[in-house]
Design an enzyme around this catalytic site. Structure first.
Site, mmCIF file in Angstrom:
data_model
loop_
_atom_site.group_PDB
_atom_site.id
_atom_site.type_symbol
_atom_site.label_atom_id
_atom_site.label_comp_id
_atom_site.label_asym_id
_atom_site.label_seq_id
_atom_site.Cartn_x
_atom_site.Cartn_y
_atom_site.Cartn_z
ATOM 1 N N THR A 37 0.793 -0.880 0.158
ATOM 2 C CA THR A 37 -0.243 -0.215 -0.356
ATOM 3 C C THR A 37 1.206 1.462 0.484
ATOM 4 O OG1 THR A 37 -1.538 -1.550 0.776
ATOM 5 C CG2 THR A 37 -1.912 1.148 1.593
ATOM 6 N N SER A 42 -10.794 -2.405 5.134
ATOM 7 C CA SER A 42 -9.070 -2.264 5.380
ATOM 8 C C SER A 42 -8.526 -1.847 6.948
ATOM 9 C CB SER A 42 -9.508 -1.423 4.467
ATOM 10 O OG SER A 42 -7.533 -0.326 4.408
HETATM 11 N N1 GLY Z 1 -5.254 -3.998 1.655
HETATM 12 C C1 GLY Z 1 -4.590 -3.656 2.907
HETATM 13 C C2 GLY Z 1 -5.606 -2.591 3.721
HETATM 14 O O1 GLY Z 1 -6.429 -2.022 3.682
HETATM 15 O O2 GLY Z 1 -5.394 -3.069 5.061
#
Ligand code: GLY
Length: 561
Positions: A371, A442
């Site tokens: 991310t 998330s």
């Molecule tokens: N894809 C990682 C999160 O949104 O926590």
């Protein structure tokens, strides 16, 4: 087995990556504006927008699109994200532009006939892809708060895609690691040549053409017309689910942020569909009664208190958190003072707790890794905290043929089956089960902190499940342990996420004696090379802005003036 749970990935990462120097600092102090982000070309793009008179949102728009070009492992137009925005002259607000499950998705889509999760199906390839939210999100934030014309903000990304950019050592390392997946899933990508060396110029004409459509048509340049056709053709070629209607239906959502007082500070963070704001607030309130600064940084007592708060917050996350539009997420109950004060009642300094004994708390009522992050403060004091993602590095590894951009593998953030861990080792239940149109839960935690009502910190990170605990520790490093921001960001960290019942710690965290004492109390540990990668800005006493990126990512960068 191509995809391993987070813990395994981190340990593999330990073998493949150079050792992180936690004493290195990447920071600078500026008088007027500051930016922290994952790549120098992205921070420079934001700085140029601010110098032209744009505000923090304008800079964030241009920077996110530039990241989609120069930081393709996580910067994206094929993924989603979250914004927490604190305008200098108004209340803070959040924008949820998380991906959603396609209409044809269903609860058991990753289970085989025996009811077991099929390895890799939610992480690799077309079926892993959620309907992207990034372009709609960027357009929405620009429409509401932007000041410069949209086309001017998209153009720098077009120029980078068209003219090319030079690959860094860190980027080459990632590209090599995923080369086989790219080759298996794509006819061709600009990144398919494993012989590239650092400094190679990469041009992305397909991506430039997509960005031109976005420049000229706004969000419709992505969700309709030629780009939508390319996405749908890509889905049809690989057995994916996303249709034109899924794309047409996508809508970002403005939301009230989660806020929590901690001493003279106020944490402002992301509500569901992220667990970030709720879990961060829960941990902060559970920790607040304990005198951490007296205990000392990463002393036995400090680690115990923080790890036990983490354990309890992640137990609640697994049970109660999901997309609040689909499941009655009990946010108010989870954040209630009585509940959180009571939550540590069974904690003892004499022995380690166990996750078997720490189920999710009984609420008084049922209401409801890779991310990236950018932090920006502009000359007016507007503050932007955005975390955006494709989920894994390069998402599903599927690049839209002719579109030039990677699609996410965000579907893995749903709970494919109750109790079965996702790629971050996180478990979930009904609250986070797959449903058409639902946002997957998330851990992204874009956060802004006020001190006595004034802007104090802007921070966030990539790092899957370790994001929330990294934001917490960075906040505590500044507020409880008296570190300046660069040291607070660089300091080695630890992480507990309830299950598995162990504390991950970075190689330089927890000095020998502390580790031994905690092991004697019954805590289990696993050493990893590095976890979440913070990008933060602090407003100093004299009003100057200190920006700190993270030595954990060699390409992390700060900019400003
Ligand atoms: N894809 C990682 C999160 O949104 O926590």
């Amino acid at each position: 087995m191509k995809y391993l749970p987070l813990l395994a990935l981190l340990i593999l990462g330990c073998r493949e990556s150079p050792r992180v120097d936690y004493t290195a600092e990447k920071s600078a102090t500026y008088s007027t504006v500051a930016i922290a982000g994952p790549h120098p070309l992205a921070t420079q793009t934001a700085e140029a927008v601010l110098r032209r008179g744009g505000n923090a949102i304008d800079a964030a728009v241009a920077m996110q699109l530039a990241m989609a070009v120069v930081y393709p492992r996580a910067g994206n137009i094929g993924g989603g994200g979250f914004l927490v925005y604190r305008p200098a002259d108004g209340p803070a607000i959040a924008l949820d532009y998380r991906e959603v499950a396609p209409a044809a998705a269903h609860r058991d889509m990753y289970l085989d006939s025996a009811g077991n999760v099929t390895e890799g199906l939610s992480t690799l390839g077309h079926l892993a892809v959620g309907v992207p939210g990034t372009v709609a999100g960027i357009a929405a934030m620009h429409e509401r708060f932007g000041s410069l014309p949209w086309a001017e903000l998209v153009q720098p990304a077009i120029d980078l895609a068209d003219g090319g950019y030079r690959l860094s050592e860190a980027e080459i390392e990632r590209l090599k690691r995923y080369h086989d997946d790219f080759a298996a899933l794509n006819e061709e990508t600009p990144f398919n040549d494993s012989s590239r060396v650092a400094g190679t110029l990469v041009q992305q004409p397909d991506l430039a053409a997509t960005l031109i459509r976005i420049r000229d048509e706004g969000a419709a340049g992505f969700y309709e017309g030629a780009t939508a056709d390319l996405i749908v053709a890509e889905m049809e070629s690989g057995g994916g689910l996303i249709t034109r209607e899924d794309l047409r239906q996508y809508a970002p959502k403005w939301k009230a942020p989660i806020t929590k007082e901690y001493k003279e500070f106020r944490l402002i963070s992301m509500p569901p569909s992220s667990s970030g704001g709720v879990a961060l607030s829960q941990m902060a309130e559970m920790i607040e009664p304990f005198p951490l600064s007296e205990y000392g940084f990463q002393s036995v007592r400090s680690v115990q208190v923080i790890a036990e708060a983490m354990r309890r917050a992640y137990a609640d996350r697994a049970e109660y958190l999901g997309d609040a539009d689909f499941y009655p997420v009990p946010v108010d109950s989870l954040l209630r003072d009585e509940y959180l004060l009571n939550r540590m009642a069974d904690f003892s300094f004499d022995t380690a707790g166990t996750s078997a004994a720490i189920a999710a708390g009984n609420l008084p009522m049922k209401e409801t890794f890779e991310t990236t992050h950018i932090s920006i403060v502009d000359s007016l004091g507007n503050a932007v905290s955005i975390t955006t993602t494709l989920n894994g590095n390069f998402g599903s590894k599927v690049m839209v043929d002719g579109g030039g951009f990677f699609l996410n593998n965000e579907m893995d953030d749903f709970s494919a089956k109750p109790g079965v861990p996702n790629m971050f080792g996180l478990v979930g239940k009904e609250a986070n089960a797959i449903q058409p149109g639902k946002r997957m839960l998330s851990s992204m935690t874009p956060t802004i902190v006020e001190r006595n009502g004034e802007l104090f910190l802007v921070l966030g990170a990539p790092g899957g499940s370790t994001i929330i605990t990294a934001v917490l520790q960075t906040f505590l490093n500044v507020t409880e342990y008296g570190m300046d921001l660069p040291a607070a960001v660089a300091a080695p960290r630890f992480h507990h996420q309830w299950l598995p019942d162990e504390i991950l710690y970075e190689s330089d965290a927890l000095s020998g004696g502390v580790l031994d004492s905690l092991k004697t109390l019954g805590y289990r540990f696993r050493e990893v090379n590095s976890m979440a990668v913070i990008k933060a800005i602090r407003v100093l006493h004299d009003g100057r802005l200190q920006a700190a990126a993270d030595p954990r990512n060699p390409d992390d960068d700060v900019a400003g003036y």
